[in-house]
Design a protein around this motif. Structure first.
Motif, PDB file in Angstrom:
ATOM      1  N   TYR A   1       0.865  -1.189   0.000  1.00 24.21           N
ATOM      2  CA  TYR A   1       0.000   0.000   0.000  1.00 24.21           C
ATOM      3  C   TYR A   1       0.903   1.241   0.000  1.00 24.21           C
ATOM      4  CZ  TYR A   1      -4.173   2.724   1.336  1.00 24.21           C
ATOM      5  OH  TYR A   1      -5.236   3.596   1.372  1.00 24.21           O
ATOM      6  N   ASN A   2       1.657   1.401  -1.115  1.00 26.79           N
ATOM      7  CA  ASN A   2       2.722   2.398  -1.095  1.00 26.79           C
ATOM      8  C   ASN A   2       2.495   3.589  -1.996  1.00 26.79           C
ATOM      9  OD1 ASN A   2       2.974   0.979  -3.447  1.00 26.79           O
ATOM     10  ND2 ASN A   2       5.074   0.326  -3.139  1.00 26.79           N
ATOM     11  N   ALA A   3       1.346   3.730  -2.626  1.00 25.12           N
ATOM     12  CA  ALA A   3       1.060   4.897  -3.453  1.00 25.12           C
ATOM     13  C   ALA A   3      -0.406   5.261  -3.286  1.00 25.12           C
ATOM     14  CB  ALA A   3       1.386   4.618  -4.915  1.00 25.12           C
ATOM     15  N   GLU A   4      -0.697   6.050  -2.259  1.00 25.56           N
ATOM     16  CA  GLU A   4      -2.070   6.398  -1.930  1.00 25.56           C
ATOM     17  C   GLU A   4      -2.612   7.427  -2.913  1.00 25.56           C
ATOM     18  OE1 GLU A   4      -3.645   8.592   1.878  1.00 25.56           O
ATOM     19  OE2 GLU A   4      -3.226   6.484   2.365  1.00 25.56           O
ATOM     20  N   ILE A   5      -3.848   7.227  -3.350  1.00 27.30           N
ATOM     21  CA  ILE A   5      -4.515   8.097  -4.314  1.00 27.30           C
ATOM     22  C   ILE A   5      -5.592   8.909  -3.595  1.00 27.30           C
ATOM     23  CG2 ILE A   5      -5.735   8.205  -6.510  1.00 27.30           C
ATOM     24  CD1 ILE A   5      -2.958   6.962  -6.691  1.00 27.30           C
ATOM     25  N   ARG A   6      -5.672  10.203  -3.887  1.00 28.71           N
ATOM     26  CA  ARG A   6      -6.719  11.018  -3.305  1.00 28.71           C
ATOM     27  C   ARG A   6      -8.064  10.508  -3.820  1.00 28.71           C
ATOM     28  NH1 ARG A   6      -5.652  16.260  -5.200  1.00 28.71           N
ATOM     29  NH2 ARG A   6      -3.729  16.043  -4.032  1.00 28.71           N
ATOM     30  N   THR A   7      -8.929  10.063  -2.922  1.00 27.81           N
ATOM     31  CA  THR A   7     -10.154   9.352  -3.301  1.00 27.81           C
ATOM     32  C   THR A   7     -11.376  10.031  -2.710  1.00 27.81           C
ATOM     33  OG1 THR A   7      -8.885   7.289  -3.267  1.00 27.81           O
ATOM     34  CG2 THR A   7     -11.276   7.097  -3.371  1.00 27.81           C
ATOM     35  N   TYR A   8     -12.385  10.258  -3.549  1.00 25.14           N
ATOM     36  CA  TYR A   8     -13.678  10.756  -3.104  1.00 25.14           C
ATOM     37  C   TYR A   8     -14.712   9.659  -3.338  1.00 25.14           C
ATOM     38  CZ  TYR A   8     -11.492  15.377  -3.248  1.00 25.14           C
ATOM     39  OH  TYR A   8     -10.672  16.447  -3.050  1.00 25.14           O
ATOM     40  N   TYR A   9     -15.654   9.519  -2.396  1.00 23.60           N
ATOM     41  CA  TYR A   9     -16.688   8.495  -2.505  1.00 23.60           C
ATOM     42  C   TYR A   9     -18.036   9.143  -2.773  1.00 23.60           C
ATOM     43  CZ  TYR A   9     -13.540   4.832  -0.887  1.00 23.60           C
ATOM     44  OH  TYR A   9     -12.521   3.932  -0.797  1.00 23.60           O
ATOM     45  N   ASP A  10     -18.778   8.563  -3.708  1.00 23.69           N
ATOM     46  CA  ASP A  10     -20.123   9.012  -4.046  1.00 23.69           C
ATOM     47  C   ASP A  10     -21.017   7.776  -4.016  1.00 23.69           C
ATOM     48  OD1 ASP A  10     -22.482   9.978  -5.108  1.00 23.69           O
ATOM     49  OD2 ASP A  10     -21.525  11.116  -6.718  1.00 23.69           O
ATOM     50  N   TYR A  11     -21.939   7.734  -3.040  1.00 20.34           N
ATOM     51  CA  TYR A  11     -22.787   6.552  -2.863  1.00 20.34           C
ATOM     52  C   TYR A  11     -24.131   6.692  -3.568  1.00 20.34           C
ATOM     53  CZ  TYR A  11     -19.337   5.764   0.805  1.00 20.34           C
ATOM     54  OH  TYR A  11     -18.158   5.594   1.487  1.00 20.34           O
ATOM     55  N   CYS A  12     -24.362   7.834  -4.202  1.00 17.98           N
ATOM     56  CA  CYS A  12     -25.634   8.060  -4.889  1.00 17.98           C
ATOM     57  C   CYS A  12     -25.650   7.327  -6.231  1.00 17.98           C
ATOM     58  CB  CYS A  12     -25.857   9.555  -5.099  1.00 17.98           C
ATOM     59  SG  CYS A  12     -27.451   9.967  -5.855  1.00 17.98           S
ATOM     60  N   THR A  13     -26.802   6.822  -6.605  1.00 17.62           N
ATOM     61  CA  THR A  13     -26.942   6.125  -7.889  1.00 17.62           C
ATOM     62  C   THR A  13     -27.859   6.870  -8.849  1.00 17.62           C
ATOM     63  OG1 THR A  13     -28.769   4.782  -7.008  1.00 17.62           O
ATOM     64  CG2 THR A  13     -26.527   3.876  -6.835  1.00 17.62           C
ATOM     65  N   LYS A  14     -28.352   8.060  -8.440  1.00 20.09           N
ATOM     66  CA  LYS A  14     -29.231   8.834  -9.293  1.00 20.09           C
ATOM     67  C   LYS A  14     -28.426   9.908 -10.015  1.00 20.09           C
ATOM     68  CE  LYS A  14     -33.372   8.161  -6.465  1.00 20.09           C
ATOM     69  NZ  LYS A  14     -34.470   8.826  -5.714  1.00 20.09           N
ATOM     70  N   GLY A  15     -28.845  10.200 -11.231  1.00 18.98           N
ATOM     71  CA  GLY A  15     -28.139  11.194 -12.027  1.00 18.98           C
ATOM     72  C   GLY A  15     -27.740  10.601 -13.363  1.00 18.98           C
ATOM     73  N   ILE A  16     -26.869  11.296 -14.055  1.00 14.91           N
ATOM     74  CA  ILE A  16     -26.395  10.874 -15.371  1.00 14.91           C
ATOM     75  C   ILE A  16     -24.943  10.428 -15.243  1.00 14.91           C
ATOM     76  CG2 ILE A  16     -25.970  11.560 -17.752  1.00 14.91           C
ATOM     77  CD1 ILE A  16     -28.907  11.501 -17.065  1.00 14.91           C
ATOM     78  N   PHE A  17     -24.712   9.154 -15.467  1.00 16.48           N
ATOM     79  CA  PHE A  17     -23.354   8.626 -15.421  1.00 16.48           C
ATOM     80  C   PHE A  17     -22.729   8.714 -16.810  1.00 16.48           C
ATOM     81  CE2 PHE A  17     -24.951   6.730 -11.536  1.00 16.48           C
ATOM     82  CZ  PHE A  17     -23.841   6.751 -10.695  1.00 16.48           C
ATOM     83  N   LEU A  18     -21.588   9.359 -16.877  1.00 18.81           N
ATOM     84  CA  LEU A  18     -20.831   9.453 -18.115  1.00 18.81           C
ATOM     85  C   LEU A  18     -19.467   8.804 -17.924  1.00 18.81           C
ATOM     86  CD1 LEU A  18     -21.396  13.186 -19.222  1.00 18.81           C
ATOM     87  CD2 LEU A  18     -22.737  11.169 -19.867  1.00 18.81           C
ATOM     88  N   LYS A  19     -19.034   8.097 -18.954  1.00 13.23           N
ATOM     89  CA  LYS A  19     -17.648   7.643 -18.966  1.00 13.23           C
ATOM     90  C   LYS A  19     -17.021   8.108 -20.276  1.00 13.23           C
ATOM     91  CE  LYS A  19     -18.273   2.949 -20.904  1.00 13.23           C
ATOM     92  NZ  LYS A  19     -17.993   1.501 -20.679  1.00 13.23           N
TER      93      LYS A  19
END
Length: 335
Positions: free
Chosen positions: A204-222
């Motif tokens: 576990y040697n390269a930590e990434i700044r991580t945000y969590y979003d638990y909502c499933t409503k909205g428009i998902f784009l990739k």
């Protein structure tokens, strides 16, 4: 760029990970004898799988200073097209001397700086360039996500804090800096904690700044940005419009041989979306959608991703710590 010298020539090549349309996608070979009009060949090989490869050999004459330059960006794109590995190997031949270099990883796309592979600490944006320095994770959305990490050491793992003791990882890649992972596999005790990248399931040697979003409503784009980096983000819909336009009209006979007018129509499904007011690093992540190569929206009605395109969107960075990005996306259907 990396410089290698042997008894016959010096070669300047791209970094181990490079963008195919960047200004660093070339090989420069300089003969130590500085003789002109000498044949220099560069053989490039793209691996389709472990048993089949695709290759091309380029040959050029040296100039009066004994230098031959090979731009390879577009060629590398053609060699890796349709593959998952994106690995390129090369052999340089000059004056009856062969030099086989290490495998390189070609990222289809453009960036104006080099990718300098190193572990970093997740805080310095240059260490993850051209990718955004953070990631937004959606544990409840049911989508696989990807993490770009500019390191090529063989296998890479996406880890959670408990991975150091359980040796369980949520994603891995055999040789690619783009690592797919399943956020649904994040243990409950690790939700809300930063993800990391390691060379083994316990590193576990390269930590990434991580945000969590638990909502499933909205428009998902990739989307895949201009440097070939994949992203996924949940947007808030402001409006949706359907616009019908008639391209042309012509006459046609129906089954009873009665003339009728037929029109070629185009239906434009247009969405105006907001990132919402978000932190600066998430705002910069969302801005990668501008000028993206591929864009897909998830359609829950069909349970599949549908291709869209960004249209008439612009981004003004006011310098505020939190900002909202507004984009307009559109899909054309020809009726």
């Amino acid at each position: 760029m990396i410089l290698h010298t042997n008894d016959v020539f010096k070669v300047t090549r791209p970094e181990d990970i490079f963008e195919t349309r960047g200004r660093f996608a070339y090989f420069r070979v300089e003969l130590l004898s500085q003789k002109g009009n000498i044949d220099v060949s560069l053989k490039l090989t793209g691996r389709l799988d472990w048993t089949f490869t695709r290759s091309i050999t380029l040959t050029r004459k040296t100039n009066d200073k004994g230098v031959a330059v090979f731009p390879v960006g577009r060629i590398c794109e053609s060699l890796i097209q349709g593959t998952k590995s994106n690995l390129i190997t090369y052999v340089i031949t000059a004056s009856e001397y062969d030099h086989a270099g290490p495998a390189l990883y070609a990222v289809p796309g453009f960036a104006d700086r080099e990718i300098l592979p190193e572990w970093g600490d997740g805080e310095n944006i240059s260490q993850f360039y051209p990718a955004a320095p953070c990631i937004v994770v959606y544990p409840n959305a049911g989508f696989e996500q990807s993490l770009f990490f500019p390191k090529q050491t063989g296998e890479l793992f996406v880890l959670t804090p408990s991975s150091t003791t359980t040796e369980k990882y949520i994603g891995n890649s055999a040789f690619s800096p783009i690592i797919p992972f399943d956020p649904a596999k994040i243990p409950s005790e690790d939700l809300g904690k930063p993800l990391a990248v390691g060379a083994t399931p316990t590193d576990y040697n390269a930590e990434i700044r991580t945000y969590y979003d638990y909502c499933t409503k909205g428009i998902f784009l990739k989307w895949t940005d201009a440097a070939g980096i994949p992203y996924l983000y949940r947007w808030t819909q402001e409006s949706k419009t359907d616009e019908m336009s008639v391209e042309s009209t012509y006459h046609q006979l129906d089954d009873t041989l009665t003339p009728r007018d037929v029109q070629n129509k185009t239906l434009a499904k247009r969405y105006t979306l907001h990132s919402r007011i978000v932190e600066r690093d998430v705002f910069n992540l969302c801005r990668t959608i501008l000028g993206c190569q591929d864009l897909f929206m998830y359609d829950p009605d069909v349970g599949n991703w549908v291709r869209f395109m960004v249209e008439d969107s612009e981004s003004e960075d006011t310098g505020a710590p939190m900002q909202d990005l507004v984009v307009e996306i559109v899909r054309y259907e020809y009726l």
